[in-house]
Design a protein around this motif. Structure first.
Motif, PDB file in Angstrom:
ATOM      1  N   LYS A  54       4.095  16.624  -2.028  1.00  0.00           N
ATOM      2  CA  LYS A  54       3.807  15.734  -0.892  1.00  0.00           C
ATOM      3  C   LYS A  54       3.152  14.444  -1.384  1.00  0.00           C
ATOM      4  O   LYS A  54       3.476  13.355  -0.917  1.00  0.00           O
ATOM      5  N   ALA A  55       2.250  14.581  -2.351  1.00  0.00           N
ATOM      6  CA  ALA A  55       1.570  13.392  -2.885  1.00  0.00           C
ATOM      7  C   ALA A  55       2.577  12.475  -3.582  1.00  0.00           C
ATOM      8  O   ALA A  55       2.524  11.249  -3.415  1.00  0.00           O
ATOM      9  N   ALA A  56       3.508  13.059  -4.338  1.00  0.00           N
ATOM     10  CA  ALA A  56       4.506  12.240  -5.049  1.00  0.00           C
ATOM     11  C   ALA A  56       5.357  11.463  -4.046  1.00  0.00           C
ATOM     12  O   ALA A  56       5.641  10.273  -4.244  1.00  0.00           O
ATOM     13  N   ASP A  57       5.755  12.109  -2.956  1.00  0.00           N
ATOM     14  CA  ASP A  57       6.544  11.412  -1.920  1.00  0.00           C
ATOM     15  C   ASP A  57       5.755  10.238  -1.347  1.00  0.00           C
ATOM     16  O   ASP A  57       6.305   9.154  -1.143  1.00  0.00           O
ATOM     17  N   ILE A  58       4.485  10.462  -1.086  1.00  0.00           N
ATOM     18  CA  ILE A  58       3.663   9.406  -0.480  1.00  0.00           C
ATOM     19  C   ILE A  58       3.449   8.252  -1.469  1.00  0.00           C
ATOM     20  O   ILE A  58       3.529   7.077  -1.090  1.00  0.00           O
ATOM     21  N   ILE A  59       3.230   8.576  -2.732  1.00  0.00           N
ATOM     22  CA  ILE A  59       3.056   7.512  -3.740  1.00  0.00           C
ATOM     23  C   ILE A  59       4.301   6.618  -3.765  1.00  0.00           C
ATOM     24  O   ILE A  59       4.205   5.389  -3.692  1.00  0.00           O
ATOM     25  N   ILE A  60       5.478   7.250  -3.819  1.00  0.00           N
ATOM     26  CA  ILE A  60       6.726   6.468  -3.873  1.00  0.00           C
ATOM     27  C   ILE A  60       6.882   5.625  -2.603  1.00  0.00           C
ATOM     28  O   ILE A  60       7.174   4.430  -2.675  1.00  0.00           O
ATOM     29  N   GLU A  61       6.656   6.250  -1.456  1.00  0.00           N
ATOM     30  CA  GLU A  61       6.799   5.526  -0.178  1.00  0.00           C
ATOM     31  C   GLU A  61       5.905   4.277  -0.157  1.00  0.00           C
ATOM     32  O   GLU A  61       6.346   3.180   0.182  1.00  0.00           O
ATOM     33  N   LYS A  62       4.659   4.462  -0.564  1.00  0.00           N
ATOM     34  CA  LYS A  62       3.704   3.345  -0.483  1.00  0.00           C
ATOM     35  C   LYS A  62       3.964   2.292  -1.557  1.00  0.00           C
ATOM     36  O   LYS A  62       3.781   1.095  -1.324  1.00  0.00           O
ATOM     37  N   VAL A  63       4.393   2.730  -2.751  1.00  0.00           N
ATOM     38  CA  VAL A  63       4.722   1.777  -3.819  1.00  0.00           C
ATOM     39  C   VAL A  63       5.913   0.918  -3.392  1.00  0.00           C
ATOM     40  O   VAL A  63       5.913  -0.306  -3.590  1.00  0.00           O
ATOM     41  N   VAL A  64       6.926   1.527  -2.787  1.00  0.00           N
ATOM     42  CA  VAL A  64       8.108   0.781  -2.338  1.00  0.00           C
ATOM     43  C   VAL A  64       7.696  -0.249  -1.281  1.00  0.00           C
ATOM     44  O   VAL A  64       8.074  -1.419  -1.361  1.00  0.00           O
ATOM     45  N   GLU A  65       6.872   0.170  -0.326  1.00  0.00           N
ATOM     46  CA  GLU A  65       6.397  -0.772   0.700  1.00  0.00           C
ATOM     47  C   GLU A  65       5.673  -1.958   0.064  1.00  0.00           C
ATOM     48  O   GLU A  65       5.896  -3.106   0.429  1.00  0.00           O
ATOM     49  N   PHE A  66       4.811  -1.632  -0.900  1.00  0.00           N
ATOM     50  CA  PHE A  66       4.041  -2.695  -1.565  1.00  0.00           C
ATOM     51  C   PHE A  66       4.973  -3.646  -2.309  1.00  0.00           C
ATOM     52  O   PHE A  66       4.853  -4.868  -2.208  1.00  0.00           O
ATOM     53  N   ALA A  67       5.924  -3.063  -3.064  1.00  0.00           N
ATOM     54  CA  ALA A  67       6.836  -3.881  -3.888  1.00  0.00           C
ATOM     55  C   ALA A  67       7.696  -4.797  -3.022  1.00  0.00           C
ATOM     56  O   ALA A  67       8.035  -5.904  -3.429  1.00  0.00           O
ATOM     57  N   ASN A  68       8.062  -4.337  -1.831  1.00  0.00           N
ATOM     58  CA  ASN A  68       8.863  -5.176  -0.940  1.00  0.00           C
ATOM     59  C   ASN A  68       8.059  -6.338  -0.378  1.00  0.00           C
ATOM     60  O   ASN A  68       8.604  -7.375  -0.044  1.00  0.00           O
ATOM     61  N   LYS A  69       6.746  -6.130  -0.281  1.00  0.00           N
ATOM     62  CA  LYS A  69       5.882  -7.132   0.311  1.00  0.00           C
ATOM     63  C   LYS A  69       5.365  -8.136  -0.729  1.00  0.00           C
ATOM     64  O   LYS A  69       5.297  -9.322  -0.477  1.00  0.00           O
ATOM     65  N   PHE A  70       4.973  -7.606  -1.874  1.00  0.00           N
ATOM     66  CA  PHE A  70       4.379  -8.461  -2.914  1.00  0.00           C
ATOM     67  C   PHE A  70       5.240  -8.395  -4.164  1.00  0.00           C
ATOM     68  O   PHE A  70       5.208  -7.406  -4.884  1.00  0.00           O
ATOM     69  N   ARG A  71       5.996  -9.451  -4.408  1.00  0.00           N
ATOM     70  CA  ARG A  71       6.959  -9.396  -5.501  1.00  0.00           C
ATOM     71  C   ARG A  71       6.322  -9.607  -6.867  1.00  0.00           C
ATOM     72  O   ARG A  71       6.766  -9.049  -7.856  1.00  0.00           O
ATOM     73  N   ASN A  72       5.258 -10.424  -6.893  1.00  0.00           N
ATOM     74  CA  ASN A  72       4.687 -10.739  -8.197  1.00  0.00           C
ATOM     75  C   ASN A  72       3.459  -9.880  -8.518  1.00  0.00           C
ATOM     76  O   ASN A  72       2.357 -10.378  -8.706  1.00  0.00           O
ATOM     77  N   ALA A  73       3.650  -8.591  -8.548  1.00  0.00           N
ATOM     78  CA  ALA A  73       2.538  -7.706  -8.881  1.00  0.00           C
ATOM     79  C   ALA A  73       3.106  -6.408  -9.437  1.00  0.00           C
ATOM     80  O   ALA A  73       4.257  -6.071  -9.194  1.00  0.00           O
ATOM     81  N   ARG A  74       2.289  -5.712 -10.193  1.00  0.00           N
ATOM     82  CA  ARG A  74       2.751  -4.477 -10.825  1.00  0.00           C
ATOM     83  C   ARG A  74       1.772  -3.335 -10.547  1.00  0.00           C
ATOM     84  O   ARG A  74       0.554  -3.524 -10.548  1.00  0.00           O
ATOM     85  N   LEU A  75       2.319  -2.172 -10.304  1.00  0.00           N
ATOM     86  CA  LEU A  75       1.519  -0.963 -10.085  1.00  0.00           C
ATOM     87  C   LEU A  75       1.831   0.040 -11.187  1.00  0.00           C
ATOM     88  O   LEU A  75       2.994   0.219 -11.550  1.00  0.00           O
ATOM     89  N   VAL A  76       0.801   0.693 -11.680  1.00  0.00           N
ATOM     90  CA  VAL A  76       0.999   1.683 -12.741  1.00  0.00           C
ATOM     91  C   VAL A  76       0.243   2.962 -12.377  1.00  0.00           C
ATOM     92  O   VAL A  76      -0.980   2.937 -12.194  1.00  0.00           O
ATOM     93  N   LEU A  77       0.978   4.055 -12.285  1.00  0.00           N
ATOM     94  CA  LEU A  77       0.337   5.352 -12.026  1.00  0.00           C
ATOM     95  C   LEU A  77      -0.045   5.978 -13.369  1.00  0.00           C
ATOM     96  O   LEU A  77       0.803   6.127 -14.254  1.00  0.00           O
ATOM     97  N   VAL A  78      -1.323   6.343 -13.485  1.00  0.00           N
ATOM     98  CA  VAL A  78      -1.843   6.815 -14.773  1.00  0.00           C
ATOM     99  C   VAL A  78      -2.297   8.267 -14.678  1.00  0.00           C
ATOM    100  O   VAL A  78      -2.856   8.687 -13.659  1.00  0.00           O
ATOM    101  N   ASP A  79      -2.039   9.026 -15.726  1.00  0.00           N
ATOM    102  CA  ASP A  79      -2.681  10.338 -15.852  1.00  0.00           C
ATOM    103  C   ASP A  79      -2.931  10.609 -17.333  1.00  0.00           C
ATOM    104  O   ASP A  79      -2.365   9.951 -18.203  1.00  0.00           O
ATOM    105  N   LEU A  80      -3.797  11.598 -17.570  1.00  0.00           N
ATOM    106  CA  LEU A  80      -4.298  11.820 -18.921  1.00  0.00           C
ATOM    107  C   LEU A  80      -3.309  12.452 -19.879  1.00  0.00           C
ATOM    108  O   LEU A  80      -3.397  12.253 -21.081  1.00  0.00           O
ATOM    109  N   SER A  81      -2.380  13.257 -19.345  1.00  0.00           N
ATOM    110  CA  SER A  81      -1.593  14.091 -20.245  1.00  0.00           C
ATOM    111  C   SER A  81      -0.092  13.909 -20.049  1.00  0.00           C
ATOM    112  O   SER A  81       0.379  13.662 -18.941  1.00  0.00           O
TER     113      SER A  81
END
Ligand code: AR6
Length: 231
Positions: A54-81
C-alpha cells in the motif's frame, strides 16, 4: 534495475577509484546537473509498520502528481539496504509505469551521507519523525538528529512544537550543522506518517482507510514543503 544506471540522459561522472555497487551503478557518482533534489525515506513502513504494498502504491501516486506539477525537481527514495523490500516494490512500479528515472529514482545509502558517501547532492532530506519532533527513538529520525547535531533540535523547536499525522514541517538547517557543511543539505523536512504499531502514539488499529489517507496527506505535505523551498 530501474534506477539511474538505466538512464542514458542523466550525466554522471565517476569519482576515481570507486567500485561498482551491487545496485549496478557506481557508488560515488557526481551528478553534473543541479536540479533541486529531495531525498526521502519511506514514511511509516518500518517502526510504524505500515503495509509495504500500500505504501509503494501511495509513493508512486504522489511522486507522479508532483512530477506533473513541478518539472524542474527531482525526488529520490532512499533506504539503507539493497535488500530493502520497499525499494524493490517501488522500483518494480517505476519500470511498470515507464516513469522518467531522471526525475525519480531509488538510492541505497544512509540519508545522512548521500553526498559524502554516495555522490548524490540533495537540497533537502525528509525525516520520518515522531509527533513531538524529538531526537532519538531509532530509525531515520535518530540518524538525522544525530548527524545534524544540536542545531537541528533548536532550529526545529523555533519553527514548530509538534506535528499531527499527515503533516510536514520544513526546517532550515543552520549553516553550522554537519549535514549542511558536509552534505550540502539546507533543509530537513519532518513528516509524521500514520502509525500501525500498537506500541506507538496514534495507533490506527489496522484502519487502512484512515491510514492510506494520512499517508497520502503526509506525502502531499512533504512534497509541497519541498516545492516551497526550491520553486
Ligand atoms: N537512511 C536511510 N533510510 C533509513 C535510515 C537511514 N539512516 N534509517 C532508517 N531508514 P523508520 P517510521 C529507513 O522506522 O516507520 C522513529 O523512531 C527504514 O529502513 O525510521 O515512519 C520516529 O521517532 C525505513 O524504510 O520510520 C517515529 O517514532 C524508513 O527509513 C517512528 O520511528 C522509515 O523507517 C517512525 O516510524
Amino acid at each position: 534495475l530501474s534506477s539511474i544506471s538505466d538512464n542514458a540522459n542523466l550525466e554522471t561522472k565517476e569519482v576515481e577509484g570507486q567500485e561498482v555497487g551491487s545496485a549496478g551503478y557506481h557508488a560515488n557518482q557526481v551528478y553534473l546537473d543541479d536540479i533541486p533534489t529531495l531525498a526521502f525515506p519511506s514514511i511509516s513502513t518500518s517502526d510504524f509498520q505500515f503495509n509495504l504494498e500500500k505504501a509503494a502504491d501511495i509513493i508512486i501516486e504522489k511522486v507522479v502528481e508532483f512530477a506533473n506539477k513541478f518539472r524542474n525537481a527531482r525526488l529520490v527514495l532512499v533506504d539503507l539496504s539493497h535488500k530493502s523490500k520497499i525499494l524493490s516494490l517501488v522500483k518494480a512500479r517505476v519500470v511498470e509505469k515507464n516513469m522518467d528515472t531522471q526525475k525519480f529514482f531509488t538510492h541505497v545509502g544512509d540519508i545522512t551521507h548521500l553526498y559524502s558517501k554516495g555522490g548524490l547532492r540533495c537540497n533537502a532530506i525528509a525525516n520520518a519523525a515522531n509527533w513531538r519532533l524529538k531526537p532519538g527513538g531509532g530509525g531515520v529520525n535518530a540518524a538525522i538528529f544525530n548527524a545534524a547535531g544540536p542545531e537541528l533540535e533548536s532550529a526545529t523547536k523555533e519553527k514548530v512544537k509538534s506535528l499531527s499525522p499527515g503533516n510536514a514541517a520544513v526546517v532550515p538547517l543552520p549553516s553550522s550543522s554537519p549535514l549542511f557543511t558536509r552534505e550540502g543539505v539546507t533543509h530537513v523536512i519532518h513528516v509524521l506518517g500514520p502509525n500501525m504499531n500498537p506500541q506507538r502514539p496514534n495507533y490506527l488499529n489496522n484502519d487502512y482507510y484512515k491510514g492510506c489517507k494520512i499517508l497520502q496527506d503526509a506525502y502531499n505535505s512533504l512534497f509541497e514543503g519541498f516545492a516551497s523551498i526550491v520553486m
